[in-house]
Design an enzyme around this catalytic site. Structure first.
Site, short mmCIF file in Angstrom:
data_model
loop_
_atom_site.label_atom_id
_atom_site.label_comp_id
_atom_site.label_asym_id
_atom_site.label_seq_id
_atom_site.Cartn_x
_atom_site.Cartn_y
_atom_site.Cartn_z
N GLN A 28 0.78 -1.27 -0.01
CA GLN A 28 -0.11 -0.01 0.20
C GLN A 28 0.92 1.20 0.06
O GLN A 28 0.34 2.25 -0.18
CB GLN A 28 -0.90 -0.03 1.23
CG GLN A 28 -2.01 -1.05 1.31
CD GLN A 28 -2.76 -1.27 0.08
OE1 GLN A 28 -3.25 -0.15 -0.51
NE2 GLN A 28 -2.78 -2.39 -0.68
N CYS A 29 2.31 1.30 0.19
CA CYS A 29 3.09 2.42 0.43
C CYS A 29 3.74 2.33 -0.95
O CYS A 29 4.45 1.49 -1.84
CB CYS A 29 4.08 2.01 1.35
SG CYS A 29 5.40 3.37 1.53
N GLY A 30 3.77 3.62 -1.53
CA GLY A 30 4.33 3.99 -2.85
C GLY A 30 5.85 3.88 -2.82
O GLY A 30 6.41 3.51 -3.91
N ARG B 66 6.51 0.51 -3.13
CA ARG B 66 6.47 -0.15 -4.41
C ARG B 66 7.47 0.20 -5.21
O ARG B 66 8.10 -0.42 -6.23
CB ARG B 66 4.89 0.43 -4.72
CG ARG B 66 4.01 -0.52 -4.11
CD ARG B 66 2.72 -0.25 -5.04
NE ARG B 66 2.27 1.14 -5.33
CZ ARG B 66 1.56 2.06 -4.46
NH1 ARG B 66 1.11 1.35 -3.32
NH2 ARG B 66 1.36 3.22 -4.58
#
Length: 141
Positions: free
Chosen positions: A10-12, A15
């Site tokens: 969920q964390c950019g 990712r």
């Protein structure tokens, strides 16, 4: 090269780090630390290898950091580790482990020092170009 990433999909930032690892030609071992958090012993070993304190790995944004009063400087490392064990979201991410070291990869480009050369260009999710077509870091202004 054996690479482990403690990842939150969920964390950019997480990712982007995962994508840069893959852009180097490595398929890492992905540990979704919210589902499978590191043990207390493993976390303390990783922090030691990274040269970080428990307080430096704490995440404030989007966590119960303030509700738990974790900003209190008198809290011991054991108390902070207790909080991370109870609420793994408090552990900042992504934490990456390679034969070249352990690093909290914030900003995401910090992972580049732990990896083989990039295999072509890399553009972060937000459109920022980090690696050019030849696999070289793009200078930031």
């Amino acid at each position: 090269m054996d690479v482990v990433i403690y990842h939150n999909p969920q964390c950019g930032t997480s990712r982007n780090v995962l994508a840069m690892i893959r852009n180097s030609g490595v398929e890492p071992h992905i540990i979704e630390y919210l589902k499978c958090p590191p043990t207390r012993l493993l976390l303390t070993q990783l922090l030691d290898r990274a040269g970080l304190t428990v307080r430096q790995i704490l995440r404030e944004k989007g966590t119960p950091f303030h509700d738990l009063g974790l900003g209190d400087p008198s809290l011991s490392d054991d108390a902070l580790l207790d909080a991370i064990e109870a609420h793994p979201i408090l552990m900042n991410r992504p934490l990456v482990v390679t034969p070249k070291g352990v690093r909290l990869c914030r900003p995401s480009e910090a992972v580049l020092d732990l990896l083989p050369p990039q295999r072509g260009q890399f553009i972060k999710e937000d459109g920022e170009r980090v690696i050019d077509d030849l696999g070289r870091r793009v200078a930031t202004t």
